[in-house]
Scaffold this motif. Structure first.
Motif, mmCIF file in Angstrom:
data_model
loop_
_atom_site.group_PDB
_atom_site.id
_atom_site.type_symbol
_atom_site.label_atom_id
_atom_site.label_comp_id
_atom_site.label_asym_id
_atom_site.label_seq_id
_atom_site.Cartn_x
_atom_site.Cartn_y
_atom_site.Cartn_z
ATOM 1 N N VAL A 250 -1.366 6.870 14.693
ATOM 2 C CA VAL A 250 -2.746 6.787 14.240
ATOM 3 C C VAL A 250 -2.963 7.564 12.946
ATOM 4 C CG1 VAL A 250 -3.643 8.801 15.494
ATOM 5 C CG2 VAL A 250 -5.141 6.849 15.084
ATOM 6 N N GLY A 251 -2.149 8.593 12.730
ATOM 7 C CA GLY A 251 -2.295 9.405 11.537
ATOM 8 C C GLY A 251 -2.113 8.625 10.255
ATOM 9 N N CYS A 252 -1.221 7.638 10.250
ATOM 10 C CA CYS A 252 -1.004 6.787 9.076
ATOM 11 C C CYS A 252 -1.883 5.541 9.116
ATOM 12 C CB CYS A 252 0.458 6.374 8.973
ATOM 13 S SG CYS A 252 1.611 7.727 8.683
ATOM 14 N N ARG B 203 2.452 10.340 -3.206
ATOM 15 C CA ARG B 203 2.288 10.701 -1.802
ATOM 16 C C ARG B 203 2.932 9.631 -0.942
ATOM 17 N NH1 ARG B 203 -0.246 13.993 -4.519
ATOM 18 N NH2 ARG B 203 -1.875 15.439 -3.807
ATOM 19 N N ASP B 204 3.774 10.026 0.001
ATOM 20 C CA ASP B 204 4.222 9.090 1.009
ATOM 21 C C ASP B 204 3.314 9.259 2.229
ATOM 22 O OD1 ASP B 204 5.668 7.068 2.153
ATOM 23 O OD2 ASP B 204 7.616 8.053 1.970
ATOM 24 N N LEU B 205 3.426 8.329 3.163
ATOM 25 C CA LEU B 205 2.490 8.315 4.277
ATOM 26 C C LEU B 205 2.525 9.601 5.096
ATOM 27 C CD1 LEU B 205 2.916 4.618 5.456
ATOM 28 C CD2 LEU B 205 0.950 5.622 4.284
ATOM 29 N N PHE C 205 0.834 -1.204 0.000
ATOM 30 C CA PHE C 205 0.000 0.000 0.000
ATOM 31 C C PHE C 205 0.870 1.256 0.000
ATOM 32 C CE2 PHE C 205 -2.245 3.445 2.123
ATOM 33 C CZ PHE C 205 -3.386 3.524 1.328
ATOM 34 N N ARG C 206 1.874 1.279 0.852
ATOM 35 C CA ARG C 206 2.704 2.479 0.960
ATOM 36 C C ARG C 206 3.414 2.799 -0.365
ATOM 37 N NH1 ARG C 206 8.789 3.455 2.960
ATOM 38 N NH2 ARG C 206 8.796 5.660 2.451
ATOM 39 N N GLY D 240 -5.856 5.273 8.286
ATOM 40 C CA GLY D 240 -6.252 5.235 6.882
ATOM 41 C C GLY D 240 -5.648 4.087 6.119
ATOM 42 N N MET D 241 -4.402 3.764 6.436
ATOM 43 C CA MET D 241 -3.695 2.710 5.707
ATOM 44 C C MET D 241 -4.242 1.320 6.002
ATOM 45 S SD MET D 241 0.381 1.783 5.747
ATOM 46 C CE MET D 241 0.496 1.938 7.530
#
Length: 405
Positions: free
Chosen positions: A242-244, A207-209, A197-198, A247-248
């Motif tokens: 949690v920011g990454c 876009r990177d994480l 995914f990343r 959603g990931m």
């Protein structure tokens, strides 16, 4: 007027002034043609090609000139290979060997197909069987390395085939380059499949994480392996992790049935490994379901975390600040498996603009740097989307813009 004709006129006594005027009229188009060919292929054109391109430019048809340049083998063997190869490995090495991921990107561009298939299509490109190459193998890259070392023209030697017929993967489980052997080796290797995914986000949405962190999304799908108190401090999780992961993790769940199988003892880097997929009815002994064991590793880090039950994915980024990535309202924003996730990613505005920006940077030898460049990228992106996502058109438009500088 061609230079040979100018010389003939001089030799037969036609007025010198008239000949010079004709030559001057050709000077600018020839210079533009030379620059356009060099930017698109990395090499100089033959005299015949140069004059043909200059004539098209002089006649107000620079697009035809760009497409003439893209008939050269170097556009495929050099330009397209160089842009695609770094997408196929974690080190982003442009010198990595040709593989099925790179060949598939090149083939999709060559055949003017909808480039969104790169993340969802049941498609793969192999070398022509008449070339005497080793056959495609799920367990090595010999076929493509022989194709490259043999010096074959990728424009002429690549053949489009269905991925399912070549690799045996069910058609519904194919997802363009994400389910090629090279893609699996790079991004399903070990780990938790989050790498797929990343790097797909990085390679195809630019876009990177760190650029899509959003701490406002619910953390309900974050897996057990993510500690909620890294280093004993829960604030690190709340303000960073949690920011990454919020959603990931819901989207990376699309890869729950995939793995890259290899023998870590005899083949620690997985050179002879293969993509492994649990079809319906297959059960992983560690999970008791189709879900690969790697999705439930390190469960003791936070036992109350999410346990992946299947390959259902959901795009939490359709709400919050990552709405600006431009998700397609015609799609549901969720589904099962890698194919539908690939459609979600490739239908975003960010995907389209990313492809244009990468091509612009490669052809113009710089990133878009001022208002004129940004306006050009906007226009080329609109043409890319409106014209059926044909990347060859993006190359042509970018070359026309830069050759006119």
């Amino acid at each position: 007027m061609k230079p040979t004709r100018v010389r003939r006129q001089l030799a037969t006594g036609i007025a010198l002034g008239s000949a010079l005027c004709s030559a001057m009229a050709l000077a600018a188009p020839q210079e533009q043609a030379l620059q356009m060919h060099s930017r698109l292929t990395g090499i100089k054109p033959t005299e015949t090609v140069l004059l043909d391109m200059a004539r098209d430019i002089g006649d107000g048809n620079p697009e035809a000139a760009a497409y003439t340049a893209m008939e050269n083998n170097a556009f495929y063997n050099i330009t397209l290979k160089n842009i695609a190869t770094p997408w196929t490995n974690r080190d982003r090495d442009v010198f990595a060997p040709l593989n099925d991921y790179t060949a598939t990107v090149i083939g999709i561009v060559r055949d003017d197909l909808d480039f969104r298939q790169v993340l969802s299509g049941n498609i793969i490109y192999t070398g022509d069987s008449g070339l005497g190459l080793p056959g495609y193998s799920n367990s090595n890259n010999n076929h493509y390395e022989a194709l490259e070392s043999g010096g074959y023209s990728l424009r002429d030697s690549l053949v489009q085939r269905s991925q399912s017929s070549v690799t045996g993967l069910p058609a519904a489980a194919t997802a363009g380059v994400m389910t090629t052997r090279a893609g699996a080796k790079a991004f399903f290797y070990a780990g938790t499949n989050r790498a797929m995914f990343r790097y797909t986000l990085l390679n195809h949405l630019c876009r990177d994480l760190e650029q899509v962190q959003d701490t406002t999304r619910p953390p309900d799908r974050i897996r057990q392996d993510v500690s909620r108190s890294p280093g004993g401090d829960s604030r690190v999780f709340q303000n960073n992790c949690v920011g990454c992961h919020s959603g990931m993790d819901p989207m990376a769940q699309a890869f729950a049935y995939y793995d890259y199988a290899y023998d870590p003892d005899s083949d620690p880097t997985g050179e002879n490994g293969r993509l492994d997929y649990n079809v319906a009815g297959e059960t992983d002994p560690a999970t008791g379901s189709r879900v690969k064991a790697k999705n439930q590793i390190n469960s003791a880090n936070f036992p109350h975390g999410f346990i992946v039950p299947d390959d259902r994915w959901d795009n939490y980024w359709r709400q919050g600040p990552n709405q600006h990535l431009g998700w397609d309202a015609a799609l549901p924003g969720g589904g099962n498996g890698a194919k539908s996730l690939g459609e979600e990613l490739a239908s975003s505005d960010a995907f389209a603009r990313c492809q244009v920006t990468k091509v612009f940077r490669q052809v113009c030898l710089r990133a878009p740097e001022d208002s004129s460049d940004r306006a050009a990228v906007d226009t080329i992106t609109e043409s890319f989307v409106g014209g059926g996502y044909r990347l060859k058109q993006v190359y042509a438009d970018s070359a026309i813009y830069c050759a006119g500088e």
